[in-house]
Write a protein that holds these residues in place. Structure first.
Motif, short mmCIF file in Angstrom:
data_model
loop_
_atom_site.label_atom_id
_atom_site.label_comp_id
_atom_site.label_asym_id
_atom_site.label_seq_id
_atom_site.Cartn_x
_atom_site.Cartn_y
_atom_site.Cartn_z
N UNK A 102 0.84 -1.21 0.00
CA UNK A 102 0.00 0.00 0.00
C UNK A 102 0.87 1.25 0.00
N UNK A 103 1.40 1.64 -1.15
CA UNK A 103 2.24 2.84 -1.22
C UNK A 103 1.46 4.07 -0.75
N UNK A 104 2.12 4.89 0.05
CA UNK A 104 1.46 6.08 0.59
C UNK A 104 2.52 7.02 1.15
N UNK A 105 2.22 8.32 1.08
CA UNK A 105 3.11 9.29 1.67
C UNK A 105 3.14 9.21 3.18
N UNK A 106 2.15 8.53 3.77
CA UNK A 106 2.09 8.42 5.23
C UNK A 106 3.31 7.69 5.80
N UNK A 115 7.81 1.20 16.37
CA UNK A 115 7.13 0.13 17.10
C UNK A 115 6.05 -0.48 16.19
N UNK A 116 5.81 -1.76 16.39
CA UNK A 116 4.87 -2.48 15.53
C UNK A 116 3.47 -1.87 15.50
N UNK A 117 2.85 -1.51 16.64
CA UNK A 117 1.50 -0.96 16.56
C UNK A 117 1.43 0.35 15.79
N UNK A 118 2.46 1.16 15.89
CA UNK A 118 2.49 2.43 15.15
C UNK A 118 2.57 2.15 13.66
N UNK A 119 3.45 1.22 13.27
CA UNK A 119 3.55 0.83 11.87
C UNK A 119 2.24 0.22 11.38
N UNK A 120 1.59 -0.55 12.23
CA UNK A 120 0.31 -1.17 11.87
C UNK A 120 -0.75 -0.12 11.59
N UNK A 121 -0.77 0.93 12.42
CA UNK A 121 -1.74 2.00 12.21
C UNK A 121 -1.52 2.72 10.89
N UNK A 122 -0.27 2.96 10.53
CA UNK A 122 0.03 3.61 9.25
C UNK A 122 -0.35 2.69 8.10
N UNK A 123 -0.06 1.40 8.25
CA UNK A 123 -0.43 0.44 7.22
C UNK A 123 -1.95 0.42 7.01
N UNK A 124 -2.69 0.48 8.12
CA UNK A 124 -4.15 0.48 8.02
C UNK A 124 -4.64 1.73 7.28
N UNK A 125 -4.06 2.88 7.61
CA UNK A 125 -4.45 4.11 6.94
C UNK A 125 -4.11 4.05 5.45
N UNK A 126 -2.93 3.54 5.13
CA UNK A 126 -2.52 3.45 3.73
C UNK A 126 -3.42 2.50 2.95
#
Length: 209
Positions: A102-106, A115-126
């Motif tokens: 999911x390519x994204x500027x985020x 941290x994994x949960x932070x990366x997970x949140x960005x992945x979800x947004x993307x």
């Protein structure tokens, strides 16, 4: 979007999660987890502490919160150095695969080795998901990976492990909803911290954490 959520919540996603047991390996070694009943108790304990924190962090990151600040909050809520390292290892692995999916500027706002949960949140947004979706994925992952690890370590009946994980579904939903509605949780569990630190100095382990 549903497919994206299922992908993020799948412990088989090649992000390195399969190399971590979420504390189960040391819990097995200590005799704390030895059958389906003790595993269910361990998973519920993990879900309502570190799982709740992960759900809140993922929701905040998905909602567009300050990623550096959220990463600092994750550090503050993870007293164990071993657990902080494990979280950052999994976060880095998730970024590698999710950034391609999911390519994204985020992604550019994430700190190095988040941290994994932070990366997970960005992945979800993307992926076009909501903060509530991110919280549910984080809460579910807090039990699914450890459950699979216990199944492997104890040669448990896969059907029994799948059933007890499914029975925790209402608890997963409750933890995720509370994380979204009540803000960033600060639940901790000294036992999980202790298990992680003991595990970190062993040289005879199957899992990285």
């Amino acid at each position: 979007m549903t497919a994206a959520l299922l992908t993020l919540a799948d412990s088989r996603l090649p992000a390195g999660g399969h190399t971590h047991s979420g504390g189960v390996e040391q819990a097995v070694a200590a005799g704390l987890v030895h059958d389906p009943g003790s595993l269910a108790a361990f998973l519920l304990r993990r879900l309502t502490t570190s799982g709740a924190v992960a759900a809140g962090l993922a929701a905040g990151a998905c909602a567009g919160g300050d990623l550096a600040a959220l990463d600092d909050e994750a550090d503050a809520r993870t007293p164990s150095p071993a657990l902080r390292l494990a979280s950052r290892q999994q976060g880095r692995g998730l970024v590698r695969v999710a950034r391609r999916a999911w390519p994204s500027g985020a992604w550019d706002g994430l700190p190095d080795r988040p941290h994994h949960p932070v990366a997970l949140g960005v992945a979800a947004a993307a992926a076009g998901l909501t903060p509530r979706d991110a919280a549910h994925a984080a809460a579910y992952l807090s039990i699914s990976g450890p459950a699979t690890a216990a199944q492997r370590l104890l040669a448990m009946d896969p059907l029994a492990v799948a059933a007890l994980t499914a029975r925790l579904s209402p608890d997963v939903d409750a933890v995720a909803e509370a994380a979204v509605d009540a803000g960033l949780p600060a639940a901790t569990d000294p036992l999980l911290d202790l298990l992680a630190e003991v595990h970190a100095v062993r040289r005879d382990t199957f899992f990285a954490s």
